[in-house]
Scaffold this motif. Sequence first.
Motif, PDB file in Angstrom:
ATOM      1  N   GLU A  60     -13.527  25.860   0.617  1.00 41.59           N
ATOM      2  CA  GLU A  60     -14.308  24.642   0.432  1.00 41.59           C
ATOM      3  C   GLU A  60     -13.485  23.457   0.923  1.00 41.59           C
ATOM      4  N   LEU A  61     -14.103  22.622   1.779  1.00 44.06           N
ATOM      5  CA  LEU A  61     -13.433  21.452   2.318  1.00 44.06           C
ATOM      6  C   LEU A  61     -14.130  20.187   1.824  1.00 44.06           C
ATOM      7  N   GLU A  62     -13.622  19.051   2.236  1.00 42.99           N
ATOM      8  CA  GLU A  62     -14.210  17.784   1.824  1.00 42.99           C
ATOM      9  C   GLU A  62     -15.528  17.518   2.552  1.00 42.99           C
ATOM     10  N   HIS A  63     -16.324  16.632   1.968  1.00 46.84           N
ATOM     11  CA  HIS A  63     -17.573  16.154   2.572  1.00 46.84           C
ATOM     12  C   HIS A  63     -18.592  17.270   2.787  1.00 46.84           C
ATOM     13  N   GLY A  64     -18.579  18.279   1.917  1.00 56.35           N
ATOM     14  CA  GLY A  64     -19.580  19.335   1.971  1.00 56.35           C
ATOM     15  C   GLY A  64     -19.321  20.452   2.946  1.00 56.35           C
ATOM     16  N   TRP A  65     -18.160  20.459   3.597  1.00 53.99           N
ATOM     17  CA  TRP A  65     -17.851  21.510   4.566  1.00 53.99           C
ATOM     18  C   TRP A  65     -17.370  22.780   3.853  1.00 53.99           C
ATOM     19  N   ARG A  66     -17.700  23.926   4.442  1.00 51.66           N
ATOM     20  CA  ARG A  66     -17.267  25.221   3.913  1.00 51.66           C
ATOM     21  C   ARG A  66     -17.032  26.183   5.078  1.00 51.66           C
ATOM     22  N   ILE A  67     -15.997  27.013   4.964  1.00 56.91           N
ATOM     23  CA  ILE A  67     -15.690  28.034   5.965  1.00 56.91           C
ATOM     24  C   ILE A  67     -15.791  29.403   5.303  1.00 56.91           C
ATOM     25  N   ASP A  68     -16.527  30.329   5.926  1.00 56.83           N
ATOM     26  CA  ASP A  68     -16.646  31.708   5.466  1.00 56.83           C
ATOM     27  C   ASP A  68     -16.217  32.624   6.610  1.00 56.83           C
ATOM     28  N   SER A  69     -15.323  33.561   6.320  1.00 55.20           N
ATOM     29  CA  SER A  69     -14.845  34.482   7.353  1.00 55.20           C
ATOM     30  C   SER A  69     -14.714  35.879   6.767  1.00 55.20           C
ATOM     31  N   GLN A  70     -14.799  36.862   7.652  1.00 50.04           N
ATOM     32  CA  GLN A  70     -14.709  38.253   7.220  1.00 50.04           C
ATOM     33  C   GLN A  70     -14.166  39.117   8.345  1.00 50.04           C
ATOM     34  N   PHE A  71     -13.353  40.105   7.962  1.00 46.11           N
ATOM     35  CA  PHE A  71     -12.855  41.105   8.905  1.00 46.11           C
ATOM     36  C   PHE A  71     -13.045  42.475   8.279  1.00 46.11           C
ATOM     37  N   GLU A  72     -13.635  43.429   9.031  1.00 46.73           N
ATOM     38  CA  GLU A  72     -13.816  44.800   8.555  1.00 46.73           C
ATOM     39  C   GLU A  72     -13.273  45.771   9.599  1.00 46.73           C
ATOM     40  N   TYR A  73     -12.673  46.860   9.109  1.00 45.82           N
ATOM     41  CA  TYR A  73     -12.115  47.875  10.000  1.00 45.82           C
ATOM     42  C   TYR A  73     -12.551  49.245   9.498  1.00 45.82           C
ATOM     43  N   PHE A  74     -12.980  50.114  10.432  1.00 47.84           N
ATOM     44  CA  PHE A  74     -13.453  51.453  10.093  1.00 47.84           C
ATOM     45  C   PHE A  74     -12.688  52.476  10.929  1.00 47.84           C
ATOM     46  N   LEU A  75     -12.249  53.560  10.299  1.00 49.68           N
ATOM     47  CA  LEU A  75     -11.502  54.600  11.006  1.00 49.68           C
ATOM     48  C   LEU A  75     -11.958  55.956  10.479  1.00 49.68           C
ATOM     49  N   SER A  76     -12.310  56.873  11.403  1.00 50.91           N
ATOM     50  CA  SER A  76     -12.726  58.208  10.980  1.00 50.91           C
ATOM     51  C   SER A  76     -12.671  59.161  12.160  1.00 50.91           C
ATOM     52  N   GLU A  77     -12.914  60.446  11.858  1.00 51.47           N
ATOM     53  CA  GLU A  77     -13.009  61.475  12.898  1.00 51.47           C
ATOM     54  C   GLU A  77     -14.132  62.410  12.514  1.00 51.47           C
ATOM     55  N   SER A  78     -15.084  62.636  13.418  1.00 45.00           N
ATOM     56  CA  SER A  78     -16.227  63.493  13.120  1.00 45.00           C
ATOM     57  C   SER A  78     -15.874  64.944  13.404  1.00 45.00           C
ATOM     58  N   THR A  79     -16.833  65.836  13.097  1.00 43.78           N
ATOM     59  CA  THR A  79     -16.593  67.266  13.313  1.00 43.78           C
ATOM     60  C   THR A  79     -16.461  67.597  14.787  1.00 43.78           C
ATOM     61  N   THR A  80     -16.954  66.739  15.673  1.00 45.37           N
ATOM     62  CA  THR A  80     -16.826  66.974  17.111  1.00 45.37           C
ATOM     63  C   THR A  80     -15.601  66.280  17.696  1.00 45.37           C
ATOM     64  N   ARG A  81     -14.693  65.831  16.805  1.00 42.46           N
ATOM     65  CA  ARG A  81     -13.440  65.193  17.193  1.00 42.46           C
ATOM     66  C   ARG A  81     -13.643  63.845  17.887  1.00 42.46           C
ATOM     67  N   THR A  82     -14.769  63.212  17.632  1.00 40.33           N
ATOM     68  CA  THR A  82     -14.988  61.857  18.142  1.00 40.33           C
ATOM     69  C   THR A  82     -14.360  60.876  17.170  1.00 40.33           C
ATOM     70  N   THR A  83     -13.348  60.168  17.593  1.00 42.21           N
ATOM     71  CA  THR A  83     -12.648  59.255  16.697  1.00 42.21           C
ATOM     72  C   THR A  83     -13.349  57.917  16.654  1.00 42.21           C
ATOM     73  N   ARG A  84     -13.545  57.405  15.466  1.00 42.98           N
ATOM     74  CA  ARG A  84     -14.132  56.075  15.299  1.00 42.98           C
ATOM     75  C   ARG A  84     -13.009  55.103  14.999  1.00 42.98           C
TER      76      ARG A  84
END
Length: 235
Positions: free
Chosen positions: A53-77
Motif C-alpha cells: 500500500e502506497l500513499e494517495h490510494g496507490w497499491r502494488i500487487d505482484s505474484q510469482f509461481e513456479y511449477f516443476l514435474s515429470e510425466s509418465t512419458t518423461r516430458t518435463t514441466r
Amino acid sequence: MSEAPDGSGGWLAGSIRRLADDSWAGHVRAGIQLERGNSELTDFTFAFELDRELEHGWRIDSQFEYFLSESTTRTTRDNWLVELRATRELDSGIGYYGGGSYERDLIGIYERSAFVTAGGIWHAVDGPKSNWVLRAGAGQRFREDRLTAETLTDWVAEGGSSFHYRISDTASFASETTAFAGGGSRIDQRFTLTNRLFGDWAVQTGLRIEHEFEERAGFDPTDVRLDVSLLYAFD
C-alpha cells in the motif's frame, strides 16, 4: 494470519521477517498441483506474493509461481508465471490500473504468452468480511504457438473481478477472474480456500480453470489445476 510472536515459526518465518519491510504484505507457499486437460500431471509448486500500500490510494500487487514435474512419458514441466498490477483508488471507490503478466507453459497451446493492459476499477464492496473490486480495460496480448513457433499479437478488451470473503477468524475464500475478448480470447478463473493452522501458517487449497477460445487440433481448450499448499503469510 499475522498474530504469531516474533520468535515463532522457525527458521523460515524468521528469515522472511528479516527480509520483509513493514509496508509489504504477502505470502510464500509450496505444495503439489494436479492438472487435467492438455496434460495429466502432478506438479511441485512454489509461489510468493508481495503487495504494498502506497500513499494517495496507490497499491502494488505482484505474484510469482513456479511449477516443476515429470510425466509418465518423461516430458518435463518447467513453467513459471509472473504477474504485476498497480492500481490507484480514489475516495469515491473508482480508480484506474495498469499491469500485465508473462507465462511460460511447455505443454499448453502457447509456449509463451504475455499481456499488458490498463483501464478503470470500481471498488464495489468494501465491508468487514467482503471485498470486491471490478476492473475493465484494454491492452495487447502476445503468444507464441508451441508447435509452429508462430507469434501472434492482438488487441484485447479485459474484464476482471477480485473477490475476498472472510468466512471466520481462521478461514477465508478468494476468487480472481480475468477475461480477454478479441484476438486470442481467453478466460482464467482462480479460487482459493485458506485455513489457518497456527500463527502465520496455513493450508491453502486452490482451483484454477483456464479456457482458450481458439480451438486447435490435438489440444484441449480447457485446463483445470487443483493445488494444495502450505502457506506462510506476513504483513
